[in-house]
Write an enzyme that holds these catalytic residues in place. Structure first.
Site, short mmCIF file in Angstrom:
data_model
loop_
_atom_site.label_atom_id
_atom_site.label_comp_id
_atom_site.label_asym_id
_atom_site.label_seq_id
_atom_site.Cartn_x
_atom_site.Cartn_y
_atom_site.Cartn_z
N GLU A 1 0.82 -1.21 0.00
CA GLU A 1 0.00 0.00 0.00
C GLU A 1 0.86 1.26 0.00
O GLU A 1 0.55 2.23 -0.71
CB GLU A 1 -0.91 0.03 1.24
CG GLU A 1 -1.81 -1.18 1.38
CD GLU A 1 -1.19 -2.27 2.25
OE1 GLU A 1 -0.01 -2.61 2.01
OE2 GLU A 1 -1.89 -2.76 3.15
N ALA B 1 6.66 -38.05 -8.32
CA ALA B 1 6.77 -38.31 -9.76
C ALA B 1 6.67 -39.82 -9.96
O ALA B 1 7.32 -40.59 -9.23
CB ALA B 1 8.09 -37.79 -10.31
N SER C 1 16.09 -44.41 -10.27
CA SER C 1 14.91 -43.55 -10.39
C SER C 1 15.14 -42.34 -11.29
O SER C 1 14.23 -41.54 -11.47
CB SER C 1 14.48 -43.06 -9.00
OG SER C 1 15.53 -42.32 -8.38
N TRP D 1 15.88 -40.93 -15.04
CA TRP D 1 14.86 -39.98 -14.67
C TRP D 1 13.51 -40.53 -15.11
O TRP D 1 13.37 -40.95 -16.25
CB TRP D 1 15.11 -38.63 -15.33
CG TRP D 1 16.36 -37.96 -14.91
CD1 TRP D 1 17.54 -37.91 -15.56
CD2 TRP D 1 16.54 -37.19 -13.70
NE1 TRP D 1 18.45 -37.16 -14.88
CE2 TRP D 1 17.86 -36.71 -13.72
CE3 TRP D 1 15.72 -36.87 -12.63
CZ2 TRP D 1 18.38 -35.91 -12.70
CZ3 TRP D 1 16.24 -36.08 -11.61
CH2 TRP D 1 17.55 -35.62 -11.65
N ARG E 1 17.62 -24.37 -8.97
CA ARG E 1 18.56 -24.01 -10.03
C ARG E 1 17.76 -23.54 -11.23
O ARG E 1 17.07 -24.34 -11.89
CB ARG E 1 19.45 -25.21 -10.37
CG ARG E 1 20.25 -25.69 -9.18
CD ARG E 1 21.20 -26.82 -9.50
NE ARG E 1 20.55 -28.05 -9.82
CZ ARG E 1 20.06 -28.90 -8.93
NH1 ARG E 1 20.10 -28.61 -7.64
NH2 ARG E 1 19.50 -30.04 -9.31
N GLU F 1 9.97 -33.60 -0.58
CA GLU F 1 10.44 -34.35 -1.74
C GLU F 1 10.99 -35.71 -1.34
O GLU F 1 11.74 -36.33 -2.08
CB GLU F 1 11.53 -33.56 -2.47
CG GLU F 1 11.06 -32.29 -3.15
CD GLU F 1 12.07 -31.78 -4.14
OE1 GLU F 1 12.55 -32.57 -4.98
OE2 GLU F 1 12.40 -30.57 -4.08
#
Length: 320
Positions: free
Chosen positions: A58, A160, A174, A176, A213, A264
């Site tokens: 404001e 994922a 894992s 990708w 990143r 994660e």
């Protein structure tokens, strides 16, 4: 919809855009946007909350408007404060600027405000409208609202998997499952979060950095939290090692001003948060791939729901 209501929504949309521009720089304060429209509506001036200790949205908009603020309208996503904190009360500045009307997206759940700002403006003879774009502003400030309401960060669980719900192959590999777009979006989530959490098992198996990143580089990095002991040469260091029940971890992070926590961790950590009903939002990256068979790691690893009535249910917010 009246002409005034339409203009209010247009100005609030501008204010939300201003708020988005400072999403990653204001915590533990809320990311707020504001717009001042001159009395005849021909000129507009915008602003957003500065980093802690700086001006609130404001004040930035009022400073930009100068004398044009007198008799004009101030549109702000969150209720103006009426107390002394790091900065003086915004209500006093709004009154002194001669603003005739204030449009507020949502009231502030913070105990120091909670309706007092709106009351202060009304007591000063300013016309106040509350609730314009309420749902959109509430979504924009969801992490802040949750923190001020519960004292804990809003928990986002990122997962994922393949189409058949596998997060790793039988050999443990894992990388990708997903592609570049998904990984870029994870870095965006990290940049938007105040802390990122994984289990010590993930650190030992994947040795992640857990940094945001991006290009251009993120203006800050989230606090990195590991449940359990951290190996001495782990890339996640320096990070915070925490132990104890998950509720205690969230309470401690909330006390530190963490508004949004991105989890994660692996399948066991994910299951722990889900089974304790501590997840506020799921983000699932679903790869167009199938692993097949009975091997491989599931998204959640732990006791399953014994019957359909015990499913953890939610609602779809968005699909991209």
């Amino acid at each position: 919809m009246t002409d005034q209501a339409l203009v209010d929504e247009q100005l609030m949309a501008e204010a939300r855009t201003w708020a988005d521009s400072v999403r990653r720089s204001t915590t533990p304060n809320p990311w707020v946007g504001a717009v001042v429209a001159s009395a005849d509506g021909s000129r507009r001036y915008g602003g957003a909350t500065e980093p802690p200790g700086g001006r609130h949205a404001e004040i930035v908009a009022l400073d930009e408007a100068g004398d044009d603020a007198r008799g004009g309208t101030l549109v702000v996503t969150l209720e103006p404060c009426s107390h002394h904190g790091r900065t003086p009360p915004c209500v006093d500045a709004i009154v002194a600027a001669g603003i005739a009307r204030v449009v507020v997206g949502i009231s502030d759940p913070d105990a120091n405000v909670r309706g007092q700002g709106i009351a202060g403006l009304s007591d000063a003879g300013i016309d106040v409208t509350v609730g314009v774009d309420h749902d959109e502003v509430s979504e924009q400030l969801a992490a802040y609202i949750h923190h001020r309401t519960t004292g804990r960060p809003m928990v986002i669980l990122k997962m994922a998997s393949t189409l058949d719900g596998r997060t790793a192959a039988a050999d443990g590999s894992s990388r990708w499952i997903t592609g570049d777009q998904a990984r870029s979006d994870v870095h965006r989530l990290r940049a938007d979060s105040d802390a990122v959490l994984v289990g010590a098992g993930t650190v030992r198996s994947d040795d992640p950095e857990l940094t945001a990143r991006m290009d251009p580089p993120a203006t800050r990095q989230p606090l990195r939290v590991v449940l359990g002991s951290i190996p001495p040469l782990a890339r996640v260091l320096p990070a915070e090692s925490m132990t104890g029940p998950l509720e205690e971890v969230l309470d401690e992070l909330g006390r530190r001003g963490v508004l949004q926590l991105l989890v994660e961790g692996g399948a066991r950590v994910a299951h722990s948060f889900v089974s304790a009903h501590l997840v506020n939002r799921f983000v699932l990256y679903l790869a167009p791939a199938v692993m097949g068979g009975d091997d491989g790691n599931p998204v959640l690893q732990g006791p399953a729901a014994s019957t359909m009535s015990h499913l953890t249910r939610g609602r779809l917010v968005s699909v991209t």
